[in-house]
Structure formats: C-alpha cells, structure tokens
Design an enzyme around this catalytic site. Structure first.
Site, PDB file in Angstrom:
ATOM      1  N   GLY A  24     -12.827  -0.629   2.559  1.00  0.00           N
ATOM      2  CA  GLY A  24     -12.885  -1.852   2.477  1.00  0.00           C
ATOM      3  C   GLY A  24     -11.812  -2.662   1.723  1.00  0.00           C
ATOM      4  O   GLY A  24     -10.716  -2.205   1.283  1.00  0.00           O
ATOM      5  N   ASP A  25     -12.051  -4.196   1.756  1.00  0.00           N
ATOM      6  CA  ASP A  25     -11.194  -4.972   0.837  1.00  0.00           C
ATOM      7  C   ASP A  25     -12.097  -6.293   0.994  1.00  0.00           C
ATOM      8  O   ASP A  25     -13.057  -6.062   1.075  1.00  0.00           O
ATOM      9  CB  ASP A  25      -9.755  -5.196   1.812  1.00  0.00           C
ATOM     10  CG  ASP A  25      -8.607  -5.751   1.032  1.00  0.00           C
ATOM     11  OD1 ASP A  25      -8.361  -5.072   0.040  1.00  0.00           O
ATOM     12  OD2 ASP A  25      -8.566  -6.995   1.225  1.00  0.00           O
ATOM     13  N   LYS A  48       1.761   1.854  -3.945  1.00  0.00           N
ATOM     14  CA  LYS A  48       0.602   2.088  -4.473  1.00  0.00           C
ATOM     15  C   LYS A  48      -0.013   3.286  -4.143  1.00  0.00           C
ATOM     16  O   LYS A  48      -0.239   4.129  -4.992  1.00  0.00           O
ATOM     17  CB  LYS A  48      -0.228   1.088  -4.055  1.00  0.00           C
ATOM     18  CG  LYS A  48      -1.680   1.089  -4.835  1.00  0.00           C
ATOM     19  CD  LYS A  48      -3.037   0.337  -4.237  1.00  0.00           C
ATOM     20  CE  LYS A  48      -2.564  -1.025  -4.236  1.00  0.00           C
ATOM     21  NZ  LYS A  48      -3.653  -1.716  -3.285  1.00  0.00           N
ATOM     22  N   SER A  74     -10.668   6.728  -2.888  1.00  0.00           N
ATOM     23  CA  SER A  74     -10.765   6.797  -1.466  1.00  0.00           C
ATOM     24  C   SER A  74     -10.215   8.250  -1.095  1.00  0.00           C
ATOM     25  O   SER A  74     -10.743   9.048  -0.260  1.00  0.00           O
ATOM     26  CB  SER A  74     -10.253   6.002  -0.771  1.00  0.00           C
ATOM     27  OG  SER A  74     -10.977   4.552  -0.621  1.00  0.00           O
ATOM     28  N   GLN A 105       0.764  -1.289   0.037  1.00  0.00           N
ATOM     29  CA  GLN A 105      -0.140   0.099   0.002  1.00  0.00           C
ATOM     30  C   GLN A 105       0.475   1.257   0.039  1.00  0.00           C
ATOM     31  O   GLN A 105       0.415   2.290  -0.352  1.00  0.00           O
ATOM     32  CB  GLN A 105      -0.895   0.014   1.053  1.00  0.00           C
ATOM     33  CG  GLN A 105      -2.266   0.785   1.073  1.00  0.00           C
ATOM     34  CD  GLN A 105      -3.293   0.253   0.409  1.00  0.00           C
ATOM     35  OE1 GLN A 105      -3.484  -0.984   0.369  1.00  0.00           O
ATOM     36  NE2 GLN A 105      -3.994   0.747  -0.564  1.00  0.00           N
ATOM     37  N   LYS A 117      -2.791  -1.324   6.478  1.00  0.00           N
ATOM     38  CA  LYS A 117      -3.580  -2.106   6.365  1.00  0.00           C
ATOM     39  C   LYS A 117      -4.344  -2.709   7.665  1.00  0.00           C
ATOM     40  O   LYS A 117      -3.578  -2.703   8.507  1.00  0.00           O
ATOM     41  CB  LYS A 117      -3.091  -3.199   5.448  1.00  0.00           C
ATOM     42  CG  LYS A 117      -4.219  -4.018   4.737  1.00  0.00           C
ATOM     43  CD  LYS A 117      -4.494  -3.481   3.384  1.00  0.00           C
ATOM     44  CE  LYS A 117      -5.778  -4.050   2.597  1.00  0.00           C
ATOM     45  NZ  LYS A 117      -6.061  -3.592   1.256  1.00  0.00           N
ATOM     46  N   ASN A 140     -16.107  -6.929  -5.474  1.00  0.00           N
ATOM     47  CA  ASN A 140     -16.380  -5.867  -5.977  1.00  0.00           C
ATOM     48  C   ASN A 140     -15.352  -5.391  -6.984  1.00  0.00           C
ATOM     49  O   ASN A 140     -15.794  -4.709  -8.139  1.00  0.00           O
ATOM     50  CB  ASN A 140     -15.924  -4.642  -4.574  1.00  0.00           C
ATOM     51  CG  ASN A 140     -15.809  -3.576  -4.990  1.00  0.00           C
ATOM     52  OD1 ASN A 140     -14.708  -2.772  -5.383  1.00  0.00           O
ATOM     53  ND2 ASN A 140     -16.978  -2.676  -4.939  1.00  0.00           N
TER      54      ASN A 140
HETATM   55  P1  NDP Z   1     -14.668  -9.269  -2.489  1.00  0.00           P
HETATM   56  O1  NDP Z   1     -14.486  -9.742  -1.026  1.00  0.00           O
HETATM   57  O2  NDP Z   1     -15.812  -8.046  -2.940  1.00  0.00           O
HETATM   58  O3  NDP Z   1     -14.341 -10.208  -3.362  1.00  0.00           O
HETATM   59  C1  NDP Z   1     -13.284 -11.170  -3.332  1.00  0.00           C
HETATM   60  C2  NDP Z   1     -13.636 -12.175  -4.447  1.00  0.00           C
HETATM   61  O4  NDP Z   1     -12.556 -13.132  -4.457  1.00  0.00           O
HETATM   62  C3  NDP Z   1     -14.778 -13.061  -4.185  1.00  0.00           C
HETATM   63  O5  NDP Z   1     -15.281 -13.510  -5.485  1.00  0.00           O
HETATM   64  C4  NDP Z   1     -14.015 -14.423  -3.586  1.00  0.00           C
HETATM   65  O6  NDP Z   1     -14.805 -15.436  -3.735  1.00  0.00           O
HETATM   66  C5  NDP Z   1     -12.765 -14.501  -4.207  1.00  0.00           C
HETATM   67  N1  NDP Z   1     -11.727 -14.901  -3.230  1.00  0.00           N
HETATM   68  C6  NDP Z   1     -11.519 -14.362  -2.067  1.00  0.00           C
HETATM   69  N2  NDP Z   1     -10.647 -15.003  -1.247  1.00  0.00           N
HETATM   70  C7  NDP Z   1     -10.259 -16.153  -2.158  1.00  0.00           C
HETATM   71  C8  NDP Z   1      -9.266 -17.273  -1.955  1.00  0.00           C
HETATM   72  N3  NDP Z   1      -8.876 -17.394  -0.968  1.00  0.00           N
HETATM   73  N4  NDP Z   1      -9.599 -18.066  -2.937  1.00  0.00           N
HETATM   74  C9  NDP Z   1     -10.223 -17.973  -4.062  1.00  0.00           C
HETATM   75  N5  NDP Z   1     -11.313 -16.827  -4.361  1.00  0.00           N
HETATM   76  C10 NDP Z   1     -11.064 -16.013  -3.085  1.00  0.00           C
HETATM   77  O7  NDP Z   1     -13.139  -8.467  -2.355  1.00  0.00           O
HETATM   78  P2  NDP Z   1     -12.355  -7.223  -3.485  1.00  0.00           P
HETATM   79  O8  NDP Z   1     -13.247  -7.408  -4.872  1.00  0.00           O
HETATM   80  O9  NDP Z   1     -12.626  -5.905  -2.887  1.00  0.00           O
HETATM   81  O10 NDP Z   1     -11.212  -7.491  -3.552  1.00  0.00           O
HETATM   82  C11 NDP Z   1     -10.796  -8.470  -4.211  1.00  0.00           C
HETATM   83  C12 NDP Z   1      -8.934  -8.373  -4.418  1.00  0.00           C
HETATM   84  O11 NDP Z   1      -8.798  -6.962  -4.883  1.00  0.00           O
HETATM   85  C13 NDP Z   1      -8.211  -8.482  -3.177  1.00  0.00           C
HETATM   86  O12 NDP Z   1      -6.735  -8.933  -3.483  1.00  0.00           O
HETATM   87  C14 NDP Z   1      -8.184  -7.000  -2.554  1.00  0.00           C
HETATM   88  O13 NDP Z   1      -7.072  -7.038  -1.689  1.00  0.00           O
HETATM   89  C15 NDP Z   1      -7.951  -6.355  -3.854  1.00  0.00           C
HETATM   90  N6  NDP Z   1      -8.474  -5.004  -3.640  1.00  0.00           N
HETATM   91  C16 NDP Z   1      -9.378  -4.204  -3.448  1.00  0.00           C
HETATM   92  C17 NDP Z   1      -9.825  -2.851  -3.671  1.00  0.00           C
HETATM   93  C18 NDP Z   1     -11.196  -2.661  -3.258  1.00  0.00           C
HETATM   94  O14 NDP Z   1     -11.298  -1.327  -3.497  1.00  0.00           O
HETATM   95  N7  NDP Z   1     -12.127  -3.459  -2.809  1.00  0.00           N
HETATM   96  C19 NDP Z   1      -8.700  -2.061  -3.986  1.00  0.00           C
HETATM   97  C20 NDP Z   1      -7.558  -2.571  -4.486  1.00  0.00           C
HETATM   98  C21 NDP Z   1      -7.177  -3.933  -4.304  1.00  0.00           C
HETATM   99  P3  NDP Z   1     -15.894 -15.912  -2.264  1.00  0.00           P
HETATM  100  O15 NDP Z   1     -16.941 -14.986  -2.203  1.00  0.00           O
HETATM  101  O16 NDP Z   1     -16.141 -17.258  -2.412  1.00  0.00           O
HETATM  102  O17 NDP Z   1     -14.788 -15.748  -1.250  1.00  0.00           O
HETATM  103  O1  2IT Z   2      -6.101  -2.821  -1.463  1.00  0.00           O
HETATM  104  C1  2IT Z   2      -6.451  -1.402  -1.782  1.00  0.00           C
HETATM  105  O2  2IT Z   2      -5.851  -0.487  -2.294  1.00  0.00           O
HETATM  106  C2  2IT Z   2      -7.831  -1.304  -0.890  1.00  0.00           C
HETATM  107  N1  2IT Z   2      -8.428  -2.397  -0.437  1.00  0.00           N
HETATM  108  C3  2IT Z   2      -8.448   0.102  -1.099  1.00  0.00           C
HETATM  109  C4  2IT Z   2      -8.049   0.672   0.014  1.00  0.00           C
HETATM  110  C5  2IT Z   2      -8.704   2.150   0.361  1.00  0.00           C
HETATM  111  O3  2IT Z   2      -8.356   2.949   1.514  1.00  0.00           O
HETATM  112  O4  2IT Z   2      -9.560   2.418  -0.531  1.00  0.00           O
END
Ligand code: NDP
Ligand code: 2IT
Length: 444
Positions: free
Chosen positions: A165-166, A114, A376, A111, A126, A240
């Site tokens: 969120g994450d 990034k 954010s 982070q 985090k 997401n």
């Molecule tokens: P969500 O919880 O909305 O979705 C996560 C997705 O990934 C779900 O489909 C989930 O499946 C799947 N998943 C999670 N863990 C596993 C695992 N161990 N094995 C297989 N599938 C898995 O999270 P986000 O979409 O927010 O985050 C996804 C990725 O993006 C993460 O790496 C996060 O750190 C990163 N990220 C998120 C940001 C954000 O703004 N939200 C910003 C930047 C990065 P299931 O529902 O079955 O668990």
């Molecule tokens: O991994 C990431 O950059 C996030 N989950 C978003 C972090 C944030 O503060 O919006």
C-alpha cells in the site's frame, strides 16, 4: 568537476521534467559526498552512481476499466523496479491523480535506501496509477484493481517484486489486487503485503508505519534526555500513517493537537480523538469537517496551516513537499524540538536545512517511516514459513528495528564527522550496504 557533481549534472540533464526525482537524488548525493570522495576511484570506474540513479526497468501501461454508468475509463499504471542488489524489489503502489513517472521514480529511489536501513533483504521499487479511489464505489475500485493487476502480474512475484500500500491503496485495494493475481497465476503466494489477516496478512502491518515513526521519535528524544510524556505534537495527514502515529503518540503520553487532509485541517486542543478519526476516515471515508462537527472544542480550517500550531514535535504524515521553508521558520519560532517524517519527502530541501541549522533534531522519512516496509518484510517472512506471528511478536520486532535504525544513522553521521545530521547518516548507512552488494555482484 568531482564525481558527485558530474553525476548530478547528468541526472538533471536526463530527467529535466521530473522535479521530485531530481530533488530526491540531489538530497541523497549531496549528503553522500564524504563517502563518495573517499572511494572515488573505485566508484567512478564501476560507474556505481550512474547505475544507482538509473532504474533497473520501468513499466508504464494502460489501465482500462468500466465505471458504474457503463462508461469505459482509462488510467495509466506504473511500476518502477529500481534496484534489487540486496533483495526482491519492494515498495508500495500509490493511487492518486498526481501520480506520474517523476513521482514514482522519486519514491522508488528513496525506497532503495529505506529498505536497506531496515536491515532486511529487500530491494527498492514503487508503482501506482493516476486513478483516484476517492468517491468511487467498491465495484469501481475492484474493476480498476483487477485491470491494473491484469497487466502488472507479469512483472511481480513473491521472489521478484512485492508491492504494497501507499497513498490511496489500503486493505480494500490490496485485497482486490491479490484476488486477481491469484486468479491469473493459479498460485497462492505472498506477492503483495498489507494483506487482510484471513489471507496471509501480518498483525501490526496496518499500524506499523505510524507506530514505527513514534518508536524512532521516542528513541531520538530519549538519547537527548527527553521523554514523550506531556509533549505537544502536530501531525499532518489523516490517513494510514497519521492515524497510527497519533494513536501511538497518545499511548506514550503525548498530546496530538492537529491532523489534516487535502482540503483542510483540524486543531483540537484537547487532543485528537483517534476512534472518531478512524470512524470518519477508515469506515465512512469522509472529510475532516465531520470531525469538527462531532467533537466539541475542535476547530476546522480550510487549506493548510498545521505547522502554525505551537508544538514540541512535528510529524508530517501526508505527502511530499508539504513542509516548506516558511513552515520551518514558524516551527523554529514556536520552539519545536524535533521533526520526524512519516511521509516520503514531506520537507523541502531548504526547509530541512533551516531546521537543522536552527538546532531542530530532524529525521528524514527514509529512516523514520521505514517501519511500514520493515513490517511488510516480516509479512513476507511469515508467508514463506507459512506461519503467523502474534501482534506482540511483530510489534516488538518493529520496535527493535526502529531503535536499531536510529543508532545506525546516528553512528554513520558520527563516522563522517556530521554528528546530529540524521539525514546524512541515513543516506550513508542505507547506501553503504547497497554499494557493497552492487560491487560484489559485478557489472549488472
Ligand atoms: P493515505 O492515503 O492513507 O493518507 C494520505 C493522507 O494524506 C490523507 O489524509 C490525504 O488527504 C493526505 N494527502 C494525500 N495527498 C495529499 C496532497 N497532495 N495534499 C494534501 N494532503 C494530501 O496514505 P498513507 O497514510 O499510507 O501515506 C501518507 C504518506 O506516508 C505518503 O507520503 C506515503 O508515501 C508515506 N508512507 C506510507 C507508508 C504506508 O505503509 N502506508 C509507509 C511509508 C511511507 P485526502 O484524503 O484528502 O487525500
Ligand atoms: O513508502 C513506503 O515505504 C510504503 N509505502 C510501504 C512499502 C511496503 O512495501 O510496505
């Protein structure tokens, strides 16, 4: 031994049990070698790398809550404030049973770079918990979130540390956390981002990570003389990031044929129906088997397999280490041109190397998923000026930020003779600003 090797050896010794943290540090320091070598005397004297790999502080705490049967449950909460050289700590909260210190540390470390790449004044942090929101009632999720914040509120604040969120933390969880923070502090401030639109959230934050991923992917393609129109895309994840990546890809004229969750994956040769996926994941919180049941022509497969599908572009949007060397070989064999990471560290180091060596344009998550945290930071700006911008205003700023990131990482790679190595370019460009700020602020 060179300075980078000395620091790497020390980090491996001190953090031997934290595999993901070691992976993240190795990837960054290896690609920073040319920059470090050029400034070795100053960095060594100032112990710059030793300070960079050691979090400012870490909190680990008990989170007790009562389930719907009246049973007390106990989870572990974490917040790691890694580096605030360029702004208040900023980074998400992950709620997933796999969460431990090593995972939160790797995410916090990434982070830093990034957030620097966004060009906005935010430091790296985090947090999260091994709590699993899946299958819990709204009341159970609220009980957990309130207990989590009852400990965490002491350490965060609009100018101190601003979580978001994450994985597992979406609008529902942020709402419960914001409510509890407000109650404990008697203060209405932008302490969290990803808030609901009626209480200080920003338009386009929900879409931002996925949209940003597509904006940078489009710029990458454009700079290589290609467009998004008609491209076949493989996406992993169904959360997401994945949902809004699929939506924007389709708006750009591409066809996304896969998505996945932790139990299986979908192949939909007609292109994923985003509205159906949103209903299943955002409204019903159900499994992908329901997608295949409702969509003629779509196939559901157990386990993993998204990267076996022939595609022009691959966008891993689920979790760390989900794209392995064997997947990279399959993608190359299938003629994939570009891989851009929506998730954090979804590609293993050997898979990344294989893709790069075989001519695949590869952008790592620190650059390509930065649109979420950038937006954010735009939410923090709106909260500070007590105004709300339109969707178009936020979205156009997001797009410009992603285009700038692409050119900054491209230029940084070229400056050090590594043209086309966007991983090195991102690490270098992210590092330079943080290092300059740290040196200017003295020993702290
Ligand atoms: P969500 O919880 O909305 O979705 C996560 C997705 O990934 C779900 O489909 C989930 O499946 C799947 N998943 C999670 N863990 C596993 C695992 N161990 N094995 C297989 N599938 C898995 O999270 P986000 O979409 O927010 O985050 C996804 C990725 O993006 C993460 O790496 C996060 O750190 C990163 N990220 C998120 C940001 C954000 O703004 N939200 C910003 C930047 C990065 P299931 O529902 O079955 O668990
Ligand atoms: O991994 C990431 O950059 C996030 N989950 C978003 C972090 C944030 O503060 O919006």
């Amino acid at each position: 031994m060179g300075y980078v090797d000395e620091v790497l050896a020390r980090v491996r010794e001190k953090n031997a049990s934290e595999a993901e943290f070691l992976q993240a540090v190795e990837e960054v320091l290896e690609s920073l070698r040319p920059v470090i070598d050029a400034n070795e005397a100053v960095y060594r004297k100032e112990a710059l790398l030793e300070r960079l790999v050691e979090p400012d502080r870490q909190f680990k705490f008990r989170v007790p809550w009562v389930d719907d049967k009246g049973q007390v449950q106990v989870n572990t909460g974490y917040r790691i404030q890694f580096n605030n050289a360029i702004g208040p700590y900023k980074g998400g909260l992950r709620l997933h049973p796999s969460v431990n210190t090593g995972i939160i540390k790797f995410l916090g470390f990434e982070q830093i770079f990034k957030n620097s790449l966004t060009g906005l004044p935010i430091g790296g942090g985090k947090g999260g918990s091994d709590f699993d929101p899946k299958g819990k009632s709204d009341r159970e999720v609220m009980a957990f979130c309130q207990s989590f914040i009852t400990e965490l509120y002491k350490y965060i604040g609009a100018d101190v540390d601003v979580p978001a969120g994450d994985i597992g933390t979406g609008a529902r969880e942020i709402g419960y956390m914001f409510g509890q923070y407000k109650r404990l502090r008697s203060t209405y401030e932008g302490v969290l981002t990803g808030k609901g639109l009626t209480y200080g959230g920003s338009l386009a934050r929900t879409e931002a990570t996925g949209y940003g991923l597509l904006y940078i992917t489009e710029e990458l393609m454009k700079c290589h003389g290609e467009s998004m129109e008609g491209k076949v895309i493989a996406v992993s994840g169904a959360g997401n990031v994945a949902i809004y990546a699929i939506q924007k890809a389709q708006q750009m004229g591409a066809k996304v044929v896969t998505c996945s969750d932790s139990t299986g994956w979908i192949y939909d040769p007609n292109g994923i129906d985003v509205a159906l996926l949103q209903d299943i994941k955002e409204v019903k919180r159900a499994r992908l088997t329901e997608y295949a049941a409702a969509r003629p022509g779509a196939e559901y497969h157990e386990g993993r397999g998204v990267w076996e599908v022939k595609c022009d572009i691959a966008l891993p949007c689920a979790t760390q280490n989900e794209l392995l060397l064997e997947d990279a070989k399959q993608l190359v064999a299938n003629g994939c041109k570009a891989v851009c990471e929506g998730a954090n560290m979804p590609t293993t180091i050997d898979a990344t190397r294989y893709l790069q060596e075989n001519g695949v344009w590869f952008i790592g998550g620190k650059a390509s998923n930065a649109g979420g945290v950038a937006t954010s930071a735009l939410e923090m700006t709106q909260n500070s000026e007590r105004l709300s911008w339109t969707f178009e205003e936020v979205d156009s700023k997001l797009k410009q930020i992603m285009i700038n990131i692409y050119h900054n990482i491209d230029d940084a790679a070229k400056r050090y003779g590594m043209e086309g190595n966007y991983v090195a370019g991102a690490n270098i460009a992210g590092f330079e600003k943080v290092a300059t700020a740290m040196l200017a602020q003295g020993v702290c």
